[in-house]
Design an enzyme around this catalytic site. Structure first.
Site, PDB file in Angstrom:
ATOM      1  N   TYR A  53      53.085  73.151 -56.505  1.00  0.00           N
ATOM      2  CA  TYR A  53      53.950  72.840 -55.362  1.00  0.00           C
ATOM      3  C   TYR A  53      55.015  73.920 -55.179  1.00  0.00           C
ATOM      4  O   TYR A  53      55.770  74.232 -56.103  1.00  0.00           O
ATOM      5  CB  TYR A  53      54.632  71.490 -55.539  1.00  0.00           C
ATOM      6  CG  TYR A  53      53.745  70.279 -55.368  1.00  0.00           C
ATOM      7  CD1 TYR A  53      52.417  70.394 -54.972  1.00  0.00           C
ATOM      8  CD2 TYR A  53      54.233  68.999 -55.605  1.00  0.00           C
ATOM      9  CE1 TYR A  53      51.612  69.275 -54.814  1.00  0.00           C
ATOM     10  CE2 TYR A  53      53.445  67.873 -55.447  1.00  0.00           C
ATOM     11  CZ  TYR A  53      52.126  68.019 -55.051  1.00  0.00           C
ATOM     12  OH  TYR A  53      51.337  66.913 -54.911  1.00  0.00           O
ATOM     13  N   LEU A 218      50.462  56.423 -46.143  1.00  0.00           N
ATOM     14  CA  LEU A 218      50.779  56.259 -44.719  1.00  0.00           C
ATOM     15  C   LEU A 218      50.215  57.412 -43.889  1.00  0.00           C
ATOM     16  O   LEU A 218      50.659  57.651 -42.767  1.00  0.00           O
ATOM     17  CB  LEU A 218      52.293  56.154 -44.524  1.00  0.00           C
ATOM     18  CG  LEU A 218      52.950  54.957 -45.219  1.00  0.00           C
ATOM     19  CD1 LEU A 218      54.451  54.972 -44.986  1.00  0.00           C
ATOM     20  CD2 LEU A 218      52.348  53.650 -44.734  1.00  0.00           C
ATOM     21  N   ALA A 219      49.228  58.110 -44.457  1.00  0.00           N
ATOM     22  CA  ALA A 219      48.508  59.167 -43.726  1.00  0.00           C
ATOM     23  C   ALA A 219      49.449  60.236 -43.189  1.00  0.00           C
ATOM     24  O   ALA A 219      49.353  60.670 -42.038  1.00  0.00           O
ATOM     25  CB  ALA A 219      47.673  58.570 -42.602  1.00  0.00           C
ATOM     26  N   SER A 220      50.398  60.666 -44.046  1.00  0.00           N
ATOM     27  CA  SER A 220      51.339  61.735 -43.685  1.00  0.00           C
ATOM     28  C   SER A 220      52.094  61.448 -42.392  1.00  0.00           C
ATOM     29  O   SER A 220      52.379  62.346 -41.606  1.00  0.00           O
ATOM     30  CB  SER A 220      50.603  63.079 -43.580  1.00  0.00           C
ATOM     31  OG  SER A 220      50.031  63.430 -44.811  1.00  0.00           O
ATOM     32  N   GLY A 221      52.410  60.182 -42.181  1.00  0.00           N
ATOM     33  CA  GLY A 221      53.183  59.809 -41.000  1.00  0.00           C
ATOM     34  C   GLY A 221      52.359  59.581 -39.752  1.00  0.00           C
ATOM     35  O   GLY A 221      52.898  59.570 -38.641  1.00  0.00           O
ATOM     36  N   GLY A 225      54.268  58.193 -35.109  1.00  0.00           N
ATOM     37  CA  GLY A 225      54.391  58.809 -33.809  1.00  0.00           C
ATOM     38  C   GLY A 225      54.601  60.309 -33.867  1.00  0.00           C
ATOM     39  O   GLY A 225      54.793  60.949 -32.836  1.00  0.00           O
TER      40      GLY A 225
END
Length: 227
Positions: A53, A218-221, A225
């Site tokens: 990272y 959460l699927a990267s936001g 929206g």
């Protein structure tokens, strides 16, 4: 905050684990410290990072924060190693050892609470992998270990070998698992247990009660929206 347990660790594990891909890249040290301070104030005691990272800066900043705040004994550190490079896969005893030693220095600690292998290479036998992880556990450099993006079949093979030889097995797994089903790999060699095609994997985890540290739940936001 709610907490769970992982075998081999004597500290509770926050059910919401703080990821750190943004630390040292999108966030500088001051902003990273502020983020980590806020997480700790809210009861978050578990941080997930990795050798790769931010080119190592994620671990370095987290290490400096732990030292500055005097919180090492209260924080559960999860880090990952042996990710593939641009040239080759690196699931070997040598690479695992080299990455672990780098991570310990960067994190300013003598041990990692939970060490995860960042990817898998199914062409490599599981026996030497289990052997080297047990060697580092006996030396006190890691307290427990598991796999990230490992199939349940490979984890099962590793654990069968470990238990048959009086060794410690994988105690946790970190696949992608979330509310959205990915249509492709966000990064090479990622593994997901989301969606109908992975139902057998989810059944295996339930049957074996192996803790799942799901990444990108959460699927990267995706539902926020932002897309």
């Amino acid at each position: 905050m709610q907490y769970g347990k992982i075998p081999g660790l004597n500290k509770p594990i926050a059910r919401v684990v703080q990821g750190s891909t943004m630390i040292g890249s999108d966030l500088d040290e001051n902003k990273s410290f502020a983020l980590l301070d806020n997480i700790h104030a809210l009861g978050g005691n578990t941080i997930d990072t990795a050798h790769v990272y931010s080119g190592g800066n994620s671990e370095r900043i987290i290490g400096r924060w732990l030292q500055a705040r005097g919180l090492r004994d209260k924080i559960v550190i999860i880090t990952k190693g042996a990710a593939p490079s641009a040239d080759r896969q690196r699931i070997t005893p040598f690479d695992i050892t080299a990455d672990l030693h780098d991570s310990l220095v960067r994190l300013k600690t003598d041990h990692v609470d939970l060490y995860l292998l960042h990817r898998d290479d199914p062409s490599q036998p599981v026996e030497p992998i289990i052997d080297i992880l047990n060697e580092h556990r006996r030396a006190g450099k890691i307290l427990a270990f598991g796999g990230s993006n490992w199939s349940h079949q490979r984890i099962e093979a590793a654990n069968v070998y470990a238990l048959a030889n009086g060794l410690e097995p994988f105690v946790a797994s970190s696949p992608q698992y979330g509310l959205a089903e990915a249509l492709g790999e966000p990064w090479p060699l990622c593994l997901s247990i989301s969606g109908s095609t992975a139902s057998k994997a989810r059944e295996w985890y339930v049957e074996n009660q192996l803790p799942v540290l799901a990444w990108s739940p959460l699927a990267s936001g995706f539902f926020s929206g932002r897309f």
